[in-house]
Design an enzyme around this catalytic site. Structure first.
Site, PDB file in Angstrom:
ATOM      1  N   CYS A  70      33.806  70.647  -4.509  1.00 50.14           N
ATOM      2  CA  CYS A  70      35.353  71.532  -3.473  1.00 50.14           C
ATOM      3  C   CYS A  70      35.139  71.488  -2.374  1.00 50.14           C
ATOM      4  O   CYS A  70      33.783  70.932  -2.082  1.00 50.14           O
ATOM      5  CB  CYS A  70      36.223  71.931  -4.629  1.00 50.14           C
ATOM      6  N   LYS A  71      36.523  72.287  -1.893  1.00 51.07           N
ATOM      7  CA  LYS A  71      36.260  72.478  -0.498  1.00 51.07           C
ATOM      8  C   LYS A  71      35.024  73.565  -0.033  1.00 51.07           C
ATOM      9  O   LYS A  71      33.272  73.383   0.679  1.00 51.07           O
ATOM     10  CB  LYS A  71      37.032  72.580   0.265  1.00 51.07           C
TER      11      LYS A  71
END
EC number: 3.1.3.48
Length: 595
Positions: A322-323
Protein backbone atom coordinates in the site's frame (compact mmCIF):
# COMPACT_ATOMS: atom_id res chain seq x y z
CA UNK A 1 12.01 -18.82 39.50
CA UNK A 2 12.63 -15.23 40.53
CA UNK A 3 14.80 -13.72 43.20
CA UNK A 4 14.95 -10.19 44.46
CA UNK A 5 17.25 -7.95 46.41
CA UNK A 6 16.13 -4.87 48.26
CA UNK A 7 16.43 -1.81 46.07
CA UNK A 8 17.53 -3.74 42.98
CA UNK A 9 14.26 -5.17 41.68
CA UNK A 10 13.47 -8.67 40.53
CA UNK A 11 15.99 -11.08 39.00
CA UNK A 12 14.46 -13.90 36.94
CA UNK A 13 16.24 -17.18 36.29
CA UNK A 14 15.81 -18.61 32.79
CA UNK A 15 18.61 -21.18 32.56
CA UNK A 16 20.13 -22.25 35.86
CA UNK A 17 23.65 -20.92 36.32
CA UNK A 18 23.58 -19.59 32.73
CA UNK A 19 21.00 -16.94 31.88
CA UNK A 20 19.17 -14.47 34.11
CA UNK A 21 16.89 -11.52 33.33
CA UNK A 22 17.01 -8.37 35.44
CA UNK A 23 16.51 -4.61 35.37
CA UNK A 24 18.64 -1.95 37.06
CA UNK A 25 18.44 1.79 37.34
CA UNK A 26 22.24 1.95 37.22
CA UNK A 27 25.00 -0.05 35.55
CA UNK A 28 25.61 -3.22 37.61
CA UNK A 29 29.11 -4.29 38.64
CA UNK A 30 30.82 -6.98 40.71
CA UNK A 31 29.42 -5.50 43.93
CA UNK A 32 25.82 -5.66 42.74
CA UNK A 33 23.89 -8.19 44.86
CA UNK A 34 23.08 -11.40 43.01
CA UNK A 35 20.83 -13.94 44.80
CA UNK A 36 21.81 -17.01 42.75
CA UNK A 37 22.67 -19.71 43.52
CA UNK A 38 20.81 -19.76 46.81
CA UNK A 39 22.93 -20.86 49.73
CA UNK A 40 22.00 -24.30 51.05
CA UNK A 41 21.94 -24.93 54.82
CA UNK A 42 24.96 -26.89 55.93
CA UNK A 43 24.56 -30.14 57.83
CA UNK A 44 26.74 -30.74 60.89
CA UNK A 45 29.90 -32.70 60.13
CA UNK A 46 33.28 -33.40 61.60
CA UNK A 47 35.86 -30.63 61.51
CA UNK A 48 38.32 -32.65 59.45
CA UNK A 49 35.66 -33.31 56.77
CA UNK A 50 34.87 -29.63 56.30
CA UNK A 51 36.08 -28.29 53.00
CA UNK A 52 37.21 -24.75 52.49
CA UNK A 53 34.38 -22.66 51.00
CA UNK A 54 34.83 -21.88 47.31
CA UNK A 55 34.63 -18.25 46.25
CA UNK A 56 31.50 -17.49 44.19
CA UNK A 57 32.35 -15.62 41.00
CA UNK A 58 30.26 -12.62 40.06
CA UNK A 59 28.07 -12.94 36.95
CA UNK A 60 28.60 -11.26 33.60
CA UNK A 61 26.18 -8.41 32.87
CA UNK A 62 25.17 -7.23 29.40
CA UNK A 63 22.40 -5.12 27.88
CA UNK A 64 21.16 -4.07 24.43
CA UNK A 65 19.32 -0.90 25.45
CA UNK A 66 21.81 1.31 23.62
CA UNK A 67 22.66 -1.00 20.72
CA UNK A 68 19.41 -2.62 19.52
CA UNK A 69 17.09 0.34 19.09
CA UNK A 70 13.45 0.19 18.03
CA UNK A 71 12.65 2.72 15.30
CA UNK A 72 9.22 3.91 16.40
CA UNK A 73 6.62 5.47 14.12
CA UNK A 74 4.75 7.41 16.80
CA UNK A 75 4.04 6.11 20.31
CA UNK A 76 4.88 2.46 19.61
CA UNK A 77 7.99 1.03 21.27
CA UNK A 78 8.13 -2.64 20.32
CA UNK A 79 8.39 -5.53 20.01
CA UNK A 80 11.92 -5.78 18.66
CA UNK A 81 12.10 -7.40 15.23
CA UNK A 82 13.79 -10.57 14.03
CA UNK A 83 17.00 -8.73 13.16
CA UNK A 84 17.31 -7.61 16.77
CA UNK A 85 16.78 -11.19 17.94
CA UNK A 86 19.49 -12.45 15.60
CA UNK A 87 22.02 -9.93 16.91
CA UNK A 88 21.04 -10.68 20.51
CA UNK A 89 21.55 -14.41 19.97
CA UNK A 90 24.98 -13.93 18.40
CA UNK A 91 26.15 -11.72 21.25
CA UNK A 92 24.73 -14.02 23.92
CA UNK A 93 26.39 -17.10 22.41
CA UNK A 94 29.72 -15.30 22.31
CA UNK A 95 29.38 -14.50 26.02
CA UNK A 96 28.49 -18.11 26.82
CA UNK A 97 31.57 -19.38 25.01
CA UNK A 98 33.86 -16.90 26.79
CA UNK A 99 32.35 -17.39 30.27
CA UNK A 100 31.66 -21.07 30.61
CA UNK A 101 31.86 -21.05 34.43
CA UNK A 102 29.97 -17.82 35.10
CA UNK A 103 26.33 -16.84 35.02
CA UNK A 104 25.18 -14.24 32.50
CA UNK A 105 22.64 -11.57 33.42
CA UNK A 106 20.77 -9.86 30.60
CA UNK A 107 19.45 -6.62 32.03
CA UNK A 108 17.58 -3.54 30.92
CA UNK A 109 16.67 -0.18 32.36
CA UNK A 110 13.83 -0.08 34.84
CA UNK A 111 11.35 1.84 32.67
CA UNK A 112 8.31 -0.13 31.49
CA UNK A 113 9.16 -0.09 27.77
CA UNK A 114 12.73 -1.33 28.21
CA UNK A 115 11.62 -4.11 30.56
CA UNK A 116 8.93 -5.30 28.12
CA UNK A 117 11.29 -5.38 25.14
CA UNK A 118 13.98 -7.24 27.09
CA UNK A 119 11.59 -9.88 28.42
CA UNK A 120 9.97 -10.38 25.01
CA UNK A 121 13.39 -10.74 23.37
CA UNK A 122 14.50 -13.45 25.79
CA UNK A 123 11.21 -15.36 25.51
CA UNK A 124 11.32 -15.29 21.69
CA UNK A 125 14.95 -16.44 21.80
CA UNK A 126 13.94 -19.46 23.89
CA UNK A 127 11.17 -20.38 21.45
CA UNK A 128 12.88 -19.70 18.13
CA UNK A 129 16.47 -20.76 18.86
CA UNK A 130 16.36 -23.00 21.93
CA UNK A 131 13.08 -24.64 20.77
CA UNK A 132 11.34 -24.22 24.09
CA UNK A 133 7.56 -24.62 24.12
CA UNK A 134 5.75 -21.32 24.68
CA UNK A 135 4.51 -22.11 28.17
CA UNK A 136 8.04 -22.78 29.43
CA UNK A 137 9.36 -19.61 27.83
CA UNK A 138 6.57 -17.58 29.43
CA UNK A 139 6.59 -19.22 32.86
CA UNK A 140 9.57 -17.30 34.35
CA UNK A 141 8.13 -13.89 33.44
CA UNK A 142 4.47 -14.69 34.08
CA UNK A 143 4.52 -13.35 37.66
CA UNK A 144 6.93 -10.48 37.14
CA UNK A 145 6.44 -7.59 39.52
CA UNK A 146 5.50 -5.07 38.25
CA UNK A 147 3.80 -6.69 35.22
CA UNK A 148 5.19 -6.00 31.76
CA UNK A 149 3.74 -3.22 29.66
CA UNK A 150 1.72 -4.35 26.60
CA UNK A 151 2.59 -3.24 23.07
CA UNK A 152 0.50 -0.91 20.91
CA UNK A 153 0.14 -0.10 17.22
CA UNK A 154 2.01 2.51 15.19
CA UNK A 155 -1.00 4.76 14.59
CA UNK A 156 -1.45 8.33 15.74
CA UNK A 157 -4.74 7.77 17.55
CA UNK A 158 -5.22 6.58 21.08
CA UNK A 159 -4.38 2.90 21.38
CA UNK A 160 -7.48 0.75 21.91
CA UNK A 161 -5.97 -2.63 20.99
CA UNK A 162 -2.99 -4.12 22.80
CA UNK A 163 -0.65 -7.07 22.35
CA UNK A 164 1.25 -8.61 25.22
CA UNK A 165 4.41 -10.70 25.35
CA UNK A 166 2.35 -13.89 25.25
CA UNK A 167 0.85 -12.91 21.87
CA UNK A 168 4.32 -12.31 20.42
CA UNK A 169 5.74 -15.57 21.78
CA UNK A 170 2.83 -17.65 20.53
CA UNK A 171 2.89 -15.90 17.16
CA UNK A 172 6.58 -16.65 16.70
CA UNK A 173 6.09 -20.22 17.90
CA UNK A 174 3.16 -20.83 15.52
CA UNK A 175 5.18 -19.43 12.62
CA UNK A 176 8.09 -21.71 13.46
CA UNK A 177 5.86 -24.78 13.77
CA UNK A 178 4.22 -24.05 10.40
CA UNK A 179 7.54 -23.42 8.65
CA UNK A 180 6.73 -19.76 8.09
CA UNK A 181 9.62 -18.34 10.14
CA UNK A 182 13.12 -19.58 10.85
CA UNK A 183 16.71 -18.44 11.16
CA UNK A 184 18.27 -21.16 9.01
CA UNK A 185 17.93 -19.16 5.78
CA UNK A 186 17.72 -15.74 7.40
CA UNK A 187 20.12 -13.10 6.07
CA UNK A 188 20.73 -10.31 8.57
CA UNK A 189 22.59 -8.21 6.03
CA UNK A 190 19.75 -8.41 3.52
CA UNK A 191 17.12 -7.72 6.18
CA UNK A 192 18.80 -4.61 7.53
CA UNK A 193 19.60 -3.33 4.06
CA UNK A 194 16.20 -3.53 2.38
CA UNK A 195 14.13 -2.43 5.39
CA UNK A 196 15.50 1.08 4.91
CA UNK A 197 13.32 3.55 3.03
CA UNK A 198 16.15 4.62 0.73
CA UNK A 199 16.88 1.00 -0.22
CA UNK A 200 13.39 -0.24 -1.07
CA UNK A 201 11.58 -0.54 2.27
CA UNK A 202 10.47 -4.17 2.00
CA UNK A 203 10.56 -7.25 4.23
CA UNK A 204 9.75 -10.91 3.77
CA UNK A 205 6.88 -11.80 6.11
CA UNK A 206 6.94 -15.48 5.19
CA UNK A 207 8.57 -17.54 2.43
CA UNK A 208 5.57 -16.69 0.20
CA UNK A 209 4.72 -13.10 1.14
CA UNK A 210 6.70 -9.89 0.85
CA UNK A 211 5.42 -6.56 2.20
CA UNK A 212 6.80 -3.32 0.80
CA UNK A 213 6.07 0.37 0.50
CA UNK A 214 4.82 1.72 -2.79
CA UNK A 215 7.55 2.73 -5.27
CA UNK A 216 7.19 6.22 -6.68
CA UNK A 217 8.12 6.96 -10.28
CA UNK A 218 6.66 8.89 -13.20
CA UNK A 219 4.74 8.17 -15.39
CA UNK A 220 2.09 6.19 -13.51
CA UNK A 221 -0.16 5.12 -16.39
CA UNK A 222 0.20 1.61 -17.84
CA UNK A 223 2.25 1.49 -21.04
CA UNK A 224 0.65 -0.40 -23.98
CA UNK A 225 2.45 -3.64 -24.71
CA UNK A 226 2.64 -2.95 -28.45
CA UNK A 227 4.21 0.47 -28.04
CA UNK A 228 7.90 1.35 -28.46
CA UNK A 229 7.98 2.64 -24.88
CA UNK A 230 7.06 -0.80 -23.55
CA UNK A 231 9.81 -2.43 -25.62
CA UNK A 232 12.31 -0.02 -24.06
CA UNK A 233 11.44 -1.09 -20.50
CA UNK A 234 14.03 -3.26 -18.70
CA UNK A 235 13.10 -6.93 -19.09
CA UNK A 236 16.12 -8.58 -17.43
CA UNK A 237 17.98 -8.14 -14.15
CA UNK A 238 21.03 -6.73 -15.92
CA UNK A 239 18.89 -4.16 -17.72
CA UNK A 240 17.30 -3.16 -14.41
CA UNK A 241 20.73 -2.62 -12.85
CA UNK A 242 21.86 -0.45 -15.76
CA UNK A 243 18.64 1.58 -15.92
CA UNK A 244 18.20 5.12 -14.60
CA UNK A 245 15.40 4.23 -12.24
CA UNK A 246 15.51 5.47 -8.62
CA UNK A 247 17.55 3.20 -6.36
CA UNK A 248 14.61 2.03 -4.20
CA UNK A 249 12.55 1.10 -7.27
CA UNK A 250 15.56 -0.54 -8.87
CA UNK A 251 16.20 -2.66 -5.76
CA UNK A 252 12.56 -3.73 -5.71
CA UNK A 253 12.55 -4.83 -9.35
CA UNK A 254 15.87 -6.63 -9.08
CA UNK A 255 14.96 -8.42 -5.87
CA UNK A 256 11.56 -9.52 -7.16
CA UNK A 257 13.00 -10.88 -10.39
CA UNK A 258 15.69 -12.91 -8.62
CA UNK A 259 13.58 -14.21 -5.70
CA UNK A 260 10.66 -15.71 -7.60
CA UNK A 261 7.93 -13.12 -7.04
CA UNK A 262 5.09 -13.91 -9.43
CA UNK A 263 2.39 -11.43 -8.42
CA UNK A 264 2.34 -7.83 -7.19
CA UNK A 265 -0.86 -6.60 -5.50
CA UNK A 266 -1.32 -2.82 -5.24
CA UNK A 267 -3.73 -1.54 -2.60
CA UNK A 268 -3.20 2.23 -2.91
CA UNK A 269 -3.58 4.79 -5.67
CA UNK A 270 -1.21 4.78 -8.63
CA UNK A 271 2.30 6.09 -7.88
CA UNK A 272 4.17 4.13 -10.57
CA UNK A 273 3.48 2.32 -13.82
CA UNK A 274 2.72 -1.42 -13.44
CA UNK A 275 4.37 -2.03 -16.81
CA UNK A 276 7.78 -2.14 -15.10
CA UNK A 277 6.68 -5.34 -13.34
CA UNK A 278 4.90 -6.93 -16.29
CA UNK A 279 7.96 -6.34 -18.49
CA UNK A 280 9.87 -8.65 -16.11
CA UNK A 281 7.18 -11.32 -16.34
CA UNK A 282 5.59 -10.43 -12.98
CA UNK A 283 1.80 -10.18 -12.88
CA UNK A 284 0.30 -7.01 -11.44
CA UNK A 285 -3.20 -6.41 -10.10
CA UNK A 286 -4.92 -3.46 -8.41
CA UNK A 287 -7.14 -4.10 -5.36
CA UNK A 288 -7.38 -0.51 -4.16
CA UNK A 289 -9.30 0.61 -1.05
CA UNK A 290 -9.04 3.69 1.15
CA UNK A 291 -6.04 4.29 3.39
CA UNK A 292 -6.64 3.44 7.04
CA UNK A 293 -9.77 1.42 6.28
CA UNK A 294 -10.50 -2.29 6.26
CA UNK A 295 -11.01 -4.28 3.04
CA UNK A 296 -14.44 -5.72 2.18
CA UNK A 297 -14.71 -9.47 2.64
CA UNK A 298 -15.37 -10.24 -1.06
CA UNK A 299 -12.09 -8.53 -1.91
CA UNK A 300 -10.31 -10.51 0.82
CA UNK A 301 -11.71 -13.78 -0.49
CA UNK A 302 -10.58 -12.90 -4.02
CA UNK A 303 -7.09 -12.11 -2.74
CA UNK A 304 -6.89 -15.37 -0.81
CA UNK A 305 -7.95 -17.39 -3.86
CA UNK A 306 -5.35 -15.70 -6.06
CA UNK A 307 -2.59 -16.04 -3.48
CA UNK A 308 -3.38 -19.69 -2.82
CA UNK A 309 -3.24 -20.49 -6.52
CA UNK A 310 -0.01 -18.55 -6.97
CA UNK A 311 1.65 -20.40 -4.08
CA UNK A 312 0.41 -23.95 -4.67
CA UNK A 313 -0.06 -24.10 -8.43
CA UNK A 314 2.45 -21.66 -9.89
CA UNK A 315 4.88 -21.95 -6.95
CA UNK A 316 5.56 -18.23 -6.91
CA UNK A 317 5.64 -15.62 -4.14
CA UNK A 318 3.30 -12.65 -3.72
CA UNK A 319 4.37 -9.06 -3.03
CA UNK A 320 1.75 -6.79 -1.47
CA UNK A 321 2.02 -3.05 -0.92
CA UNK A 322 0.00 0.00 0.00
CA UNK A 323 1.39 3.51 0.56
CA UNK A 324 3.65 2.51 3.49
CA UNK A 325 3.28 -1.27 3.32
CA UNK A 326 1.93 -1.50 6.87
CA UNK A 327 -1.83 -1.17 7.43
CA UNK A 328 -3.74 -2.34 4.36
CA UNK A 329 -0.91 -4.68 3.45
CA UNK A 330 -1.04 -6.28 6.89
CA UNK A 331 -4.80 -6.82 6.59
CA UNK A 332 -4.56 -8.99 3.47
CA UNK A 333 -1.39 -10.87 4.38
CA UNK A 334 -2.70 -11.46 7.89
CA UNK A 335 -6.02 -12.72 6.53
CA UNK A 336 -4.23 -15.32 4.40
CA UNK A 337 -2.00 -16.46 7.27
CA UNK A 338 -5.09 -16.95 9.44
CA UNK A 339 -6.85 -18.73 6.57
CA UNK A 340 -3.98 -21.09 5.82
CA UNK A 341 -2.11 -21.68 9.09
CA UNK A 342 -4.68 -21.06 11.82
CA UNK A 343 -3.12 -18.05 13.52
CA UNK A 344 -5.31 -16.09 15.87
CA UNK A 345 -5.65 -12.39 15.13
CA UNK A 346 -3.37 -11.41 18.02
CA UNK A 347 -0.77 -13.98 17.01
CA UNK A 348 -0.67 -12.97 13.37
CA UNK A 349 -0.46 -9.24 14.16
CA UNK A 350 2.35 -9.87 16.64
CA UNK A 351 4.22 -12.13 14.21
CA UNK A 352 3.94 -9.68 11.31
CA UNK A 353 5.28 -6.88 13.53
CA UNK A 354 8.11 -9.20 14.54
CA UNK A 355 8.99 -9.50 10.84
CA UNK A 356 8.11 -5.91 9.79
CA UNK A 357 7.46 -3.41 12.62
CA UNK A 358 4.31 -1.31 12.45
CA UNK A 359 2.04 -3.63 10.49
CA UNK A 360 -1.77 -3.44 10.99
CA UNK A 361 -2.86 -0.07 12.34
CA UNK A 362 -5.85 1.21 14.29
CA UNK A 363 -9.27 -0.31 13.50
CA UNK A 364 -7.64 -2.88 11.23
CA UNK A 365 -6.58 -4.74 14.38
CA UNK A 366 -10.21 -5.08 15.48
CA UNK A 367 -11.20 -6.04 11.92
CA UNK A 368 -8.79 -8.98 11.92
CA UNK A 369 -10.01 -10.01 15.36
CA UNK A 370 -13.68 -9.92 14.33
CA UNK A 371 -13.22 -11.78 11.03
CA UNK A 372 -10.66 -14.39 11.98
CA UNK A 373 -13.40 -17.02 12.29
CA UNK A 374 -14.60 -16.33 8.74
CA UNK A 375 -11.12 -16.75 7.32
CA UNK A 376 -10.72 -20.16 8.98
CA UNK A 377 -14.20 -21.15 7.84
CA UNK A 378 -13.19 -20.47 4.25
CA UNK A 379 -10.20 -22.77 4.69
CA UNK A 380 -12.33 -25.62 6.04
CA UNK A 381 -14.84 -25.17 3.22
CA UNK A 382 -12.11 -25.32 0.60
CA UNK A 383 -10.58 -28.42 2.19
CA UNK A 384 -13.97 -30.13 2.28
CA UNK A 385 -14.66 -29.29 -1.36
CA UNK A 386 -11.30 -30.72 -2.35
CA UNK A 387 -11.91 -33.94 -0.43
CA UNK A 388 -15.39 -34.35 -1.90
CA UNK A 389 -13.99 -33.81 -5.39
CA UNK A 390 -11.41 -36.53 -4.79
CA UNK A 391 -14.05 -38.95 -3.47
CA UNK A 392 -16.41 -38.38 -6.40
CA UNK A 393 -16.15 -41.19 -9.02
CA UNK A 394 -15.51 -40.55 -12.68
CA UNK A 395 -18.57 -38.97 -14.32
CA UNK A 396 -20.73 -41.31 -16.41
CA UNK A 397 -22.87 -40.11 -19.29
CA UNK A 398 -26.45 -40.40 -18.01
CA UNK A 399 -29.12 -42.12 -20.05
CA UNK A 400 -32.40 -40.61 -21.06
CA UNK A 401 -34.44 -40.08 -17.94
CA UNK A 402 -38.14 -40.94 -17.77
CA UNK A 403 -40.70 -38.27 -18.45
CA UNK A 404 -41.73 -37.95 -14.83
CA UNK A 405 -38.13 -37.30 -13.79
CA UNK A 406 -37.66 -34.76 -16.55
CA UNK A 407 -40.82 -33.00 -15.44
CA UNK A 408 -39.53 -32.79 -11.89
CA UNK A 409 -36.08 -31.59 -12.86
CA UNK A 410 -34.71 -28.78 -10.76
CA UNK A 411 -33.95 -25.62 -12.68
CA UNK A 412 -31.76 -22.72 -11.69
CA UNK A 413 -33.90 -19.96 -10.20
CA UNK A 414 -33.73 -16.54 -11.85
CA UNK A 415 -31.74 -13.71 -10.38
CA UNK A 416 -33.40 -12.60 -7.13
CA UNK A 417 -36.14 -15.09 -7.91
CA UNK A 418 -36.94 -15.97 -4.32
CA UNK A 419 -39.94 -14.28 -2.80
CA UNK A 420 -39.16 -11.45 -0.47
CA UNK A 421 -40.13 -12.04 3.13
CA UNK A 422 -42.82 -9.51 3.92
CA UNK A 423 -43.37 -8.03 7.33
CA UNK A 424 -46.89 -9.53 7.57
CA UNK A 425 -47.08 -12.68 5.49
CA UNK A 426 -48.72 -16.05 5.66
CA UNK A 427 -47.74 -17.91 8.79
CA UNK A 428 -47.37 -21.35 7.22
CA UNK A 429 -45.64 -20.15 4.08
CA UNK A 430 -43.11 -18.14 6.04
CA UNK A 431 -42.12 -21.23 7.98
CA UNK A 432 -42.16 -23.62 5.04
CA UNK A 433 -39.89 -21.50 2.86
CA UNK A 434 -36.20 -20.94 3.67
CA UNK A 435 -35.26 -17.77 5.50
CA UNK A 436 -32.85 -15.43 3.75
CA UNK A 437 -30.81 -13.44 6.22
CA UNK A 438 -30.33 -10.64 3.72
CA UNK A 439 -34.07 -9.94 3.78
CA UNK A 440 -34.40 -9.91 7.56
CA UNK A 441 -34.36 -6.61 9.43
CA UNK A 442 -31.38 -5.61 11.46
CA UNK A 443 -31.33 -6.95 15.03
CA UNK A 444 -32.88 -4.58 17.53
CA UNK A 445 -31.68 -4.06 21.09
CA UNK A 446 -33.58 -5.40 24.05
CA UNK A 447 -34.64 -8.75 25.41
CA UNK A 448 -36.60 -11.27 23.32
CA UNK A 449 -40.35 -11.44 23.92
CA UNK A 450 -42.43 -14.59 24.17
CA UNK A 451 -44.93 -15.16 21.39
CA UNK A 452 -48.10 -17.23 21.18
CA UNK A 453 -47.11 -18.48 17.73
CA UNK A 454 -44.80 -21.44 17.66
CA UNK A 455 -41.94 -20.54 15.38
CA UNK A 456 -40.35 -23.61 13.86
CA UNK A 457 -37.03 -21.83 13.59
CA UNK A 458 -36.80 -21.47 17.36
CA UNK A 459 -38.91 -24.45 18.42
CA UNK A 460 -37.80 -27.36 16.19
CA UNK A 461 -40.06 -29.83 17.96
CA UNK A 462 -43.38 -28.26 16.96
CA UNK A 463 -45.68 -30.72 15.24
CA UNK A 464 -47.62 -28.37 13.01
CA UNK A 465 -46.42 -25.32 11.15
CA UNK A 466 -49.18 -23.02 12.30
CA UNK A 467 -49.77 -24.43 15.75
CA UNK A 468 -53.46 -25.24 15.02
CA UNK A 469 -55.53 -27.40 17.34
CA UNK A 470 -56.24 -31.02 16.45
CA UNK A 471 -59.29 -32.43 18.24
CA UNK A 472 -61.63 -35.35 17.66
CA UNK A 473 -64.92 -35.17 15.84
CA UNK A 474 -67.05 -35.46 18.97
CA UNK A 475 -65.31 -32.52 20.56
CA UNK A 476 -65.79 -30.34 17.48
CA UNK A 477 -69.44 -31.37 17.21
CA UNK A 478 -70.02 -30.69 20.88
CA UNK A 479 -68.35 -27.29 20.69
CA UNK A 480 -70.54 -26.25 17.78
CA UNK A 481 -73.70 -27.16 19.62
CA UNK A 482 -72.67 -25.82 23.01
CA UNK A 483 -74.53 -22.83 24.29
CA UNK A 484 -72.50 -19.72 24.92
CA UNK A 485 -73.23 -19.93 28.66
CA UNK A 486 -72.04 -23.52 29.01
CA UNK A 487 -68.60 -23.94 30.55
CA UNK A 488 -65.88 -26.28 29.41
CA UNK A 489 -66.19 -28.52 32.50
CA UNK A 490 -69.92 -29.01 31.96
CA UNK A 491 -69.25 -30.03 28.38
CA UNK A 492 -66.78 -32.70 29.48
CA UNK A 493 -69.21 -34.11 32.07
CA UNK A 494 -72.02 -34.27 29.51
CA UNK A 495 -69.75 -36.22 27.11
CA UNK A 496 -68.88 -38.64 29.92
CA UNK A 497 -72.56 -39.27 30.69
CA UNK A 498 -73.28 -39.91 27.02
CA UNK A 499 -70.56 -42.52 26.76
CA UNK A 500 -71.73 -44.33 29.93
CA UNK A 501 -75.32 -44.56 28.66
CA UNK A 502 -74.23 -46.08 25.34
CA UNK A 503 -72.18 -48.98 26.70
CA UNK A 504 -73.09 -52.59 25.73
CA UNK A 505 -72.02 -55.99 27.23
CA UNK A 506 -70.54 -57.25 23.98
CA UNK A 507 -69.19 -55.71 20.87
CA UNK A 508 -71.44 -55.82 17.85
CA UNK A 509 -70.06 -57.89 14.98
CA UNK A 510 -71.06 -55.21 12.53
CA UNK A 511 -69.17 -52.49 14.34
CA UNK A 512 -65.48 -51.99 14.86
CA UNK A 513 -63.78 -50.41 17.81
CA UNK A 514 -61.35 -47.61 17.11
CA UNK A 515 -58.84 -46.31 19.62
CA UNK A 516 -57.18 -43.08 18.83
CA UNK A 517 -55.54 -40.17 20.59
CA UNK A 518 -56.01 -36.51 19.96
CA UNK A 519 -53.28 -33.91 20.31
CA UNK A 520 -54.59 -30.68 21.72
CA UNK A 521 -52.69 -27.46 22.08
CA UNK A 522 -54.10 -25.41 24.92
CA UNK A 523 -53.07 -21.92 25.89
CA UNK A 524 -53.67 -20.68 29.44
CA UNK A 525 -53.70 -17.10 30.60
CA UNK A 526 -52.88 -16.25 34.21
CA UNK A 527 -55.50 -13.89 35.62
CA UNK A 528 -54.68 -10.96 37.80
CA UNK A 529 -56.67 -12.46 40.67
CA UNK A 530 -54.18 -14.71 42.36
CA UNK A 531 -56.87 -16.38 44.51
CA UNK A 532 -58.38 -18.13 41.51
CA UNK A 533 -55.28 -20.36 41.10
CA UNK A 534 -54.92 -21.33 44.72
CA UNK A 535 -54.15 -24.96 43.78
CA UNK A 536 -51.05 -23.88 41.88
CA UNK A 537 -49.42 -22.09 44.77
CA UNK A 538 -45.96 -23.40 45.64
CA UNK A 539 -46.95 -23.76 49.28
CA UNK A 540 -49.96 -25.98 48.66
CA UNK A 541 -50.18 -28.61 51.35
CA UNK A 542 -51.70 -31.40 49.30
CA UNK A 543 -50.42 -32.45 45.86
CA UNK A 544 -53.02 -33.08 43.16
CA UNK A 545 -54.48 -36.56 43.34
CA UNK A 546 -54.41 -38.90 40.40
CA UNK A 547 -57.91 -39.15 38.93
CA UNK A 548 -59.59 -42.55 39.15
CA UNK A 549 -61.02 -43.92 35.94
CA UNK A 550 -64.35 -45.66 35.78
CA UNK A 551 -64.45 -49.36 35.06
CA UNK A 552 -66.40 -49.06 31.84
CA UNK A 553 -65.54 -49.61 28.21
CA UNK A 554 -65.86 -45.95 27.41
CA UNK A 555 -63.90 -44.54 30.36
CA UNK A 556 -62.45 -41.07 30.12
CA UNK A 557 -60.00 -39.53 32.61
CA UNK A 558 -61.34 -36.25 33.91
CA UNK A 559 -59.81 -34.16 36.66
CA UNK A 560 -61.90 -32.12 39.03
CA UNK A 561 -61.57 -28.49 38.12
CA UNK A 562 -63.34 -25.70 39.97
CA UNK A 563 -65.55 -23.56 37.78
CA UNK A 564 -64.74 -19.92 37.51
CA UNK A 565 -66.96 -17.09 36.45
CA UNK A 566 -64.16 -15.63 34.36
CA UNK A 567 -63.76 -18.87 32.42
CA UNK A 568 -67.45 -19.19 31.50
CA UNK A 569 -67.31 -17.76 28.02
CA UNK A 570 -68.38 -18.83 24.61
CA UNK A 571 -64.81 -19.17 23.48
CA UNK A 572 -63.28 -22.63 23.70
CA UNK A 573 -60.28 -22.80 26.00
CA UNK A 574 -59.06 -26.30 25.12
CA UNK A 575 -58.63 -29.16 27.59
CA UNK A 576 -57.38 -28.46 31.09
CA UNK A 577 -54.18 -30.36 31.85
CA UNK A 578 -54.95 -32.96 34.57
CA UNK A 579 -51.68 -32.48 36.44
CA UNK A 580 -52.68 -29.02 37.60
CA UNK A 581 -49.51 -27.46 36.11
CA UNK A 582 -50.04 -24.35 34.03
CA UNK A 583 -47.69 -23.34 31.24
CA UNK A 584 -46.38 -19.82 31.10
CA UNK A 585 -48.27 -17.19 29.17
CA UNK A 586 -47.88 -17.58 25.44
CA UNK A 587 -46.21 -20.99 25.65
CA UNK A 588 -48.50 -23.70 24.24
CA UNK A 589 -48.79 -26.87 26.30
CA UNK A 590 -49.77 -30.12 24.60
CA UNK A 591 -52.09 -32.48 26.46
CA UNK A 592 -52.70 -36.01 25.31
CA UNK A 593 -56.25 -37.16 26.06
CA UNK A 594 -57.47 -40.70 25.60
CA UNK A 595 -60.92 -40.90 24.05
Amino acid sequence: MAGSTAGYGQIIEYIQDKLYLASYDHTPDAKTPFPYPAEQPKSPSKRRAQASPSKKRSPVYFTVDDTLLYNSFHADFGPLHIGHLYRFAVHFHDLLAANNDRAIVFYSRTDARSRANAACLVACYMVLIQSWPPHLALAPIAQADPPYMPFRDAGYSQADFILNIQDVVYGVWKAKEQGVCGLRDFSLEEYEKFERVDMGDFNWISPHFLAFASPQHQPVAPIPRDSPEYAALPSTVSEVRSSRLPLPFKNVLEHFATRGVGLVVRLNSELYSPSYFTALGISHIDMIFEDGTCPPLPLVKKFIRMAHEMINVKHKAIAVHCKAGLGRTGCLIGAYLIYRYGFTANEVIAFMRFMRPGMVVGPQQHWLHLNQGSFREWWFEDCMKEKLAQMQPNPVTPGRSPAKHRAAAVTTPPQNGHSKRSALGEIDNNEATPIYDDNLPAPTPGQPRKSHRKDSRHHPYSRTASGSLVVDKDTRKTRRSTDSSESEEETQLRMLAKQRSSKSPAASPGQRSISYSATVTASYTLNDDIHEDRENWGGAAQPPKTPVTSKTSGAVSVSKVRSSSRRVTGESKGVRKPSGRIGSTGSPVRVKAQA
